[in-house]
Motif scaffolding. Structure first.
Motif, PDB file in Angstrom:
ATOM      1  N   ASN A   1       0.841  -1.192   0.000  1.00 19.90           N
ATOM      2  CA  ASN A   1       0.000   0.000   0.000  1.00 19.90           C
ATOM      3  C   ASN A   1       0.879   1.247   0.000  1.00 19.90           C
ATOM      4  O   ASN A   1       2.106   1.163   0.144  1.00 19.90           O
ATOM      5  CB  ASN A   1      -0.958  -0.006   1.201  1.00 19.90           C
ATOM      6  N   LYS A   2       0.266   2.394  -0.161  1.00 20.33           N
ATOM      7  CA  LYS A   2       1.026   3.637  -0.278  1.00 20.33           C
ATOM      8  C   LYS A   2       1.768   4.009   0.991  1.00 20.33           C
ATOM      9  O   LYS A   2       2.738   4.766   0.955  1.00 20.33           O
ATOM     10  CB  LYS A   2       0.098   4.777  -0.707  1.00 20.33           C
TER      11      LYS A   2
ATOM     12  N   GLU B   1       3.492   1.968   2.645  1.00 19.65           N
ATOM     13  CA  GLU B   1       4.738   1.206   2.578  1.00 19.65           C
ATOM     14  C   GLU B   1       5.641   1.675   1.441  1.00 19.65           C
ATOM     15  O   GLU B   1       6.864   1.651   1.557  1.00 19.65           O
ATOM     16  CB  GLU B   1       4.406  -0.289   2.405  1.00 19.65           C
TER      17      GLU B   1
ATOM     18  N   GLU C   1       1.346  -2.545  -7.519  1.00 20.98           N
ATOM     19  CA  GLU C   1       0.142  -2.590  -6.669  1.00 20.98           C
ATOM     20  C   GLU C   1       0.436  -3.418  -5.420  1.00 20.98           C
ATOM     21  O   GLU C   1       1.184  -4.400  -5.482  1.00 20.98           O
ATOM     22  CB  GLU C   1      -1.012  -3.217  -7.425  1.00 20.98           C
TER      23      GLU C   1
END
Length: 242
Positions: free
Chosen positions: A229-230, A232, A242
């Motif tokens: 996810n963003k 991380e 993704e």
């Protein structure tokens, strides 16, 4: 006799526990027959021990008896050919040393471009894998690091988020020359490794020369599915991750 004396002196200067072969003794190939006889005499005298064909070591003597070389020394002869590095250790055992996993490997992996190196000797067991570039003393550490980028989804006992954090820390400490090498060899790896390498470099706030080549090497219509996810990896979408 002079050659035998020379060999004895060279072996005497070697540290205990160090493996060596004919190349390490720097003896001309046309003298190998004489060398073999001299080494056999030294082995019979207990000065050296034979590890495998053409590979010997000076046993380390302790109050508990003689010790064999440690794991890295046992492996070393298989990683070199004619005095030049042709292979390197990779897989779980390497990722353990890189701080990516606490697990140990029962069998290690040896990567080489030129040859397949399989070992099945007592406590030393290894399987051959193909390296993505010809292996040298100056690039094997970078290749091992890139292997971790490639294998990020399969590193045991390590989540993707943990791996990204640790790999980012390692990359953040390499110098400019190593970064240039990192990008050069990353271009030889599969898309997943190229995308993640570029994303990590960019996320560290660096824009080294060549990073644009990593971006251009990717197909914008192909998504790299890593399950991050963003939080991380904030710039993941820039690299089709993704």
């Amino acid at each position: 006799m002079a050659l035998a004396t020379e060999i004895r002196k060279k072996i005497k200067s070697l540290p205990e526990g160090k493996t060596f072969g004919y190349d390490d003794l720097r003896i001309a190939k046309n003298d190998y027959t004489t060398v073999a006889k001299a080494l056999e005499r030294l082995k019979n005298q207990g000065v050296i021990k034979k590890l495998s064909k053409g590979v010997f070591y000076k046993p380390e003597k302790t109050v508990f008896g003689e010790l064999k070389p440690d794991y890295s020394e046992l492996l070393r002869p298989y990683l070199f050919e004619n005095g030049k590095r042709v292979a390197y250790e990779t897989g779980t055992s390497l990722y353990n040393r890189l701080g990516l996993t606490t697990q140990m490997a029962f069998r290690t992996k040896i990567a080489s471009r030129k040859k397949r190196i399989n070992i099945n000797r007592e406590n030393l067991k290894a399987d051959a894998v193909k390296s993505y570039a010809e292996v040298t003393d100056s690039n094997y550490e970078i290749l091992g690091l890139l292997d971790a980028f490639k294998d990020i989804k399969t590193i045991p006992d390590c989540s993707i988020a943990q791996a990204i954090k640790r790999l980012s820390s390692i990359v953040n400490k390499i110098n400019d020359k190593q970064t240039k090498s990192f990008i050069k060899y990353a271009l030889m790896y599969p898309p997943r490794a190229r995308a993640l390498a570029g994303a990590v470099l960019e996320n560290l706030g660096t824009t080294p020369k060549g990073i644009e080549q990593l971006k251009e090497s990717l197909n914008p219509l192909t998504t790299i599915k890593l399950g991050v996810n963003k939080g991380e990896l904030p710039n993941q979408s820039n690299w089709y991750i993704e």
